[in-house]
Design a protein around this motif. Structure first.
Motif, mmCIF file in Angstrom:
data_model
loop_
_atom_site.group_PDB
_atom_site.id
_atom_site.type_symbol
_atom_site.label_atom_id
_atom_site.label_comp_id
_atom_site.label_asym_id
_atom_site.label_seq_id
_atom_site.Cartn_x
_atom_site.Cartn_y
_atom_site.Cartn_z
ATOM 1 N N HIS A 6 0.835 -1.201 0.000
ATOM 2 C CA HIS A 6 0.000 0.000 0.000
ATOM 3 C C HIS A 6 0.874 1.257 0.000
ATOM 4 N N ASP A 35 -5.173 1.099 7.056
ATOM 5 C CA ASP A 35 -4.808 -0.076 7.848
ATOM 6 C C ASP A 35 -4.620 0.226 9.329
ATOM 7 N N HIS A 61 -10.903 -4.490 11.835
ATOM 8 C CA HIS A 61 -10.076 -4.394 10.636
ATOM 9 C C HIS A 61 -10.969 -4.479 9.404
ATOM 10 N N HIS A 62 -10.724 -3.593 8.466
ATOM 11 C CA HIS A 62 -11.539 -3.444 7.249
ATOM 12 C C HIS A 62 -12.923 -2.890 7.556
ATOM 13 N N HIS A 66 -11.861 1.498 6.360
ATOM 14 C CA HIS A 66 -11.967 1.078 4.961
ATOM 15 C C HIS A 66 -13.359 1.431 4.441
ATOM 16 N N HIS A 99 -6.048 1.754 -2.252
ATOM 17 C CA HIS A 99 -5.890 0.872 -1.087
ATOM 18 C C HIS A 99 -7.080 -0.098 -1.015
ATOM 19 N N ASP A 103 -7.023 -4.204 -1.490
ATOM 20 C CA ASP A 103 -7.570 -5.149 -0.512
ATOM 21 C C ASP A 103 -8.656 -6.019 -1.144
HETATM 22 ZN ZN ZN Z 1 -6.360 -2.399 4.091
#
Ligand code: ZN
Length: 187
Positions: A6, A35, A61-62, A66, A99, A103
C-alpha cells in the motif's frame, strides 16, 4: 494487501505529479492509513492469555477505516494541509481508493476469509464490497506487483533523488540516493 505494498502504491501515485514533499506525504499516507484499523491486533496479542481477551482485529479491521467516510476525511485533511490543494486532494482520494482496490483483489486471509469492505459504513451496511476471484495476501500477483513497484521506486530514487524513505527520514533518504548514484552513476 500488505501495508508495504500500500505504501509503495501511495508513493507511486504521489510521485506521478509534481508535488512538494508535504503533499507527497499526504497522498502516500492516504494510501496507508486505512490499515490503522488493524492496530487492534496489538491489544489482541497482549490480552491473548488473559481473562479479558479482546478481538479488536476481527471486529474492526476493514471496518473502521476502509470506507468512503474515512476516505473523505483523509481527503479533507489533504485539502487543509496541502500546498497544491486541489491536485493533492484528488490524488489522496485516488490513493485511498487504490488501497481499497488492493484489498478487494488481493487480501484473502489464509482461512479463505474475504474481509468484505463496508464502503458506506458507518452510515449503512448496504454495500459490502468483495470479489469472488480475490487472491490471497501472499499470492504471486501481490508479490509481482510489489516487486515491480519497488523497482520503480528505486529507479525514481536514482533518477529524481528521492525515495519512499522520505516518509520517515530525510537522512536515510539522502543516503539511499547517494548509494544508488555511486553504484549506477549520476542520472
Ligand atoms: Zn487495508
Amino acid at each position: 494487501m500488505h501495508p508495504i505494498s500500500h505504501l509503495l502504491i501511495g508513493w507511486t501515485v504521489a510521485n506521478s505529479a509534481r508535488l512538494a514533499r508535504r503533499d507527497r506525504m499526504l497522498v502516500t499516507l492516504a494510501g496507508v492509513l486505512p490499515d490503522l484499523d488493524g492496530l487492534g491486533v496489538v491489544a489482541d496479542i497482549l490480552t491473548e492469555r488473559t481473562r479479558h481477551r479482546t478481538f479488536y482485529y476481527d471486529a474492526y479491521h476493514h471496518v473502521l477505516a476502509h470506507n468512503l467516510a474515512f476516505g473523505c476525511a483523509l481527503s479533507l485533511l489533504a485539502a487543509i494541509l496541502a500546498k497544491r490543494r486541489p491536485l493533492t486532494t484528488a490524488l489522496a482520494f485516488l490513493s485511498f481508493h487504490l488501497h481499497l482496490l488492493g484489498d478487494l483483489v488481493g487480501s484473502r486471509g489464509p482461512d479463505g476469509y474475504q474481509w468484505p469492505i463496508p464502503y458506506l459504513a458507518p452510515f449503512s451496511d448496504a454495500l459490502q464490497l468483495s470479489w469472488s476471484h480475490q487472491w490471497g495476501l501472499k499470492a504471486w500477483p501481490n508479490v509481482t506487483a510489489t516487486t515491480l513497484l519497488l523497482a520503480l521506486a528505486l529507479y525514481w530514487t536514482w533518477k529524481r533523488g528521492r525515495s519512499p524513505l522520505e516518509m520517515v527520514s530525510l537522512k536515510g533518504d539522502a543516503a539511499l540516493v547517494r548509494t544508488l548514484r555511486v553504484r549506477f552513476g549520476e542520472p
